[in-house]
Enzyme design. Structure first.
Site, mmCIF file in Angstrom:
data_model
loop_
_atom_site.group_PDB
_atom_site.id
_atom_site.type_symbol
_atom_site.label_atom_id
_atom_site.label_comp_id
_atom_site.label_asym_id
_atom_site.label_seq_id
_atom_site.Cartn_x
_atom_site.Cartn_y
_atom_site.Cartn_z
ATOM 1 N N GLN A 440 1.014 -1.314 -0.051
ATOM 2 C CA GLN A 440 0.045 -0.093 0.079
ATOM 3 C C GLN A 440 0.828 1.138 -0.130
ATOM 4 O OE1 GLN A 440 -2.729 -0.205 3.225
ATOM 5 N NE2 GLN A 440 -3.685 -2.074 2.378
ATOM 6 N N HIS A 442 0.136 5.082 0.294
ATOM 7 C CA HIS A 442 -0.875 6.021 0.600
ATOM 8 C C HIS A 442 -0.540 7.012 1.672
ATOM 9 C CE1 HIS A 442 -2.740 3.180 3.798
ATOM 10 N NE2 HIS A 442 -1.448 3.036 3.488
ATOM 11 N N HIS A 541 -4.824 -8.238 10.798
ATOM 12 C CA HIS A 541 -5.336 -9.220 9.694
ATOM 13 C C HIS A 541 -5.083 -10.516 10.073
ATOM 14 C CE1 HIS A 541 -4.793 -5.564 6.570
ATOM 15 N NE2 HIS A 541 -5.761 -5.327 7.438
ATOM 16 N N ASN A 585 -5.766 -6.975 2.366
ATOM 17 C CA ASN A 585 -6.693 -6.957 3.178
ATOM 18 C C ASN A 585 -7.918 -7.874 3.265
ATOM 19 O OD1 ASN A 585 -9.226 -5.749 4.622
ATOM 20 N ND2 ASN A 585 -7.663 -4.265 5.195
#
Length: 624
Positions: A440, A442, A541, A585
């Site tokens: 990711q 971001h 997770h 995810n």
């Protein structure tokens, strides 16, 4: 040799058949491989006078857990557009279905389960949301002395001998070397959905997705994903206006395959395109929630959400041989009034999380061999970078061309040539056959990675790499430690026993190199946020502890419809059901599994069901 003891009603005059319990205890007192070890005696029934004081409630379906997955069960049960099933009599029968959701947490917003990040204040500076996330995260298992004081205390003060586990979940049974020290849970209506990233990728077919012979064929997965994406309002275009995203995507496409826009659960605010409406459990409920009235459910449906209610036990009525049973009631504690409620339902759903769901089953005497085992984390690497001059100049050119900033630097009041209104980038590197990790790229907020006040957050990018972990039986969470301790909420204390395999470690090493390579393409490391391996549990997770499987052979807890083996009316939900290693995810996948499970409940409940007509799908409450 292991013996099995059946506690039967006729052996205890005060017990009903619902008080059967199975105890597996090795005769020598040792831990038996494949069992949860040291099973305590059967839970004692409440005294007669306590039973008389207990409140009672009845419903068709009781759901424990109000996160996106629990709410996904409720939505599918009541919405034919999601379930694609209606009773033979017609969809109006669905409005008679009484569903009750209980959750140990409280409301954090006026709308049940809303993502708190939607507040205007946090939209203006997401960095301010980090302390909110930190405040909602309750550590699960803290090893004693894992955070010792920097120097001795005054010798005259009172000192606690041992671990103060009652208040802080400090666990005297936890070995620090096999712990997940960053593992945490959120107690709130909406669960983790009140502050999650909203990244909703699909599992990569052929790499992460379970094979067809595990009970769910690829074509069915695709349909389940489509339904889950519609419930989350998934979008790939939210950040299309972001200048930073455009430049970073163009840059990375020249260096990395599989760099795409992050699939986001959310949408742009229709009144202000500079704000994002992040999805939460309320989004999953859809118009089952009356948006015009705070904390109220649409009156067309019999749905009730009870906050600050702790489900402590499911009571099971077992057959004479103890192999099969039915849940006949649930004991729920009203935490504000200190009052127990006996809730009777036709079907029960436990959708807490991969740690608290097996905790409740354990406390109820429901202890399949695989319960808590095959625990998987997503090991992480993390760093933050400051964008390079070259990339900032490209963003500046885009801003000038779009007439968002003056072309003449002398006319600018802002020294950073990136418009204040520019949305942050949100990109991912997809899992593929050569890259088994999920990346990711971001700018978001977590319980870590807070940007110093002296740094303009527009120049900072977060790099988070998530790796897979092999599904191994010995990795587990268990609840029968020698200390018999309780967690913050008075339930059996979870204890972790998890280690990385050689394959996991090799993936993690390659993942770190890949992340640092990407970092050097985009800029330089933010001082204090250089590349690091994150503590186990940081990803939040977790998977595998209540995994599904094609047969009841001791390697799974539920069948492909999420029904607990041997118990006809008990269904589970959440990331714990995922049986295979994955790096992306897992929330979208878990919601898809919840849709499939809720459909099975409808089939069992109504007997005869059919596909709704287009007109029957439009009940006025099903559109997002």
């Amino acid at each position: 040799m292991e013996t099995i003891h059946l506690r039967r009603a006729q052996d205890h005059p005060m017990r009903t058949s619902a008080d059967y319990s199975l105890m597996h205890r090795p005769q020598d007192g040792s831990t038996a491989e494949g069992s949860s070890a040291f099973y305590p005696p059967a839970l004692k029934p409440p005294r007669v006078q306590e039973k008389l004081k207990m409140g009672h409630k009845e419903c068709d379906v009781l759901i424990v857990g109000s996160g996106p997955i629990g709410c996904g069960f409720a939505r599918t049960l009541l919405d034919p557009a999601i379930s694609r099933l209606v009773p033979e009599q017609g969809p109006e029968e669905l409005k008679k279905l009484k569903v009750v959701i209980v959750d140990i947490g409280q409301h954090l917003s006026n709308v049940p389960g809303e993502n708190v990040k939607n507040a205007y204040y946090y939209q203006r500076n997401v960095n301010n949301f980090t302390p909110i996330v930190q405040g909602t995260m309750q550590p699960i298992s803290i090893a004693p002395n894992s955070t010792p004081l920097p120097y001795p205390t005054d010798p005259t003060v009172f000192e606690v001998k041992g671990a103060n586990y009652v208040i802080n979940n400090i666990n005297p049974d936890q070995d620090e070397s096999v712990n997940m020290p960053a593992a945490a849970t959120t107690y709130a209506i909406g669960g983790m959905g009140t502050h999650w990233t909203c990244c909703v990728p699909r599992m990569a077919e052929g790499v992460e997705r379970p094979p067809d012979d595990m009970g769910i064929p690829c074509q069915e997965w695709d349909e389940l994903y489509e339904k889950a994406e519609s419930m989350f309002l998934k979008s790939d275009t939210i950040f299309d206006s972001s200048l930073r995203q455009k430049v970073l995507l163009e840059t990375l496409e020249n260096h990395r395959s599989g760099c795409v826009k992050m699939p986001i659960a959310g949408q742009l605010n229709k009144h202000d395109k500079e704000q994002i409406v992040w999805s939460g459990a309320d989004t999953v409920l859809g118009k089952l929630v009356d948006m015009e009235s705070a904390r109220r459910i649409n009156e067309k449906f019999d749905l009730e959400i009870l906050d600050q209610h702790r489900c402590t036990r499911l009571v099971v009525n077992y057959s004479d041989d103890g192999k099969n049973g039915d849940v006949v009631s649930a004991t729920v504690r009203n935490l504000r009034e200190k009052k127990d409620i006996n809730i009777r339902a036709k079907y029960y759903v436990v959708a807490c999380n991969p740690i608290l769901t097996p905790q409740l089953l354990y406390n109820s005497g429901i202890r399949p061999e695989a319960l808590g085992r095959y625990l998987m984390d997503q090991p992480m690497t993390f760093c933050q970078i400051l964008l390079s001059k070259k990339i900032v100049r490209k963003i500046e050119k885009e801003a000038v061309d779009a007439e968002l900033i003056p072309s003449d630097p002398e006319r600018r009041k802002d020294p950073v040539p990136i418009p204040i209104s520019d949305l942050p980038p949100a990109l991912i590197l997809k899992v593929n056959e050569s890259r088994h990790w999920h990346a990711q790229i971001h700018k978001d907020t977590f319980s870590y990675g807070m940007v110093p006040q002296s740094i303009d957050p527009r120049l900072v990018i977060d790099l988070r790499w998530f790796g897979p972990m092999e599904a191994e039986r010995h990795n587990r969470v268990y609840f029968d430690g020698r200390s018999d301790s309780k967690d913050l909420m008075g339930m059996p204390q979870p204890t972790f026993d998890i280690t990385l395999s050689d394959k996991d470690k090799e993936h993690l090493s390659r993942m770190m190199k890949d992340m640092t390579d990407v970092a050097h393409i985009l800029g330089g490391f933010l001082p204090g946020a250089e590349p690091r391996f994150m503590p186990m549990g940081t990803s939040l997770h977790f998977q595998g502890t209540t995994r599904y499987g094609p047969q009841n052979d001791g390697t799974s807890v539920v069948d492909p419809n999420s029904k607990v083996w041997g118990i006809s009316n008990l269904f589970l939900g959440g990331n714990g059901l995922i049986p295979t290693p994955m790096a992306c995810n897992p929330t979208l996948t878990s919601l898809g599994l919840a849709v499939k499970a809720a459909r099975q409940i409808l089939r069992q409940h109504y007997g005869k069901v059919r596909t709704p007509t287009p007109e029957e799908e439009g009940l006025g409450v099903i559109e997002p």
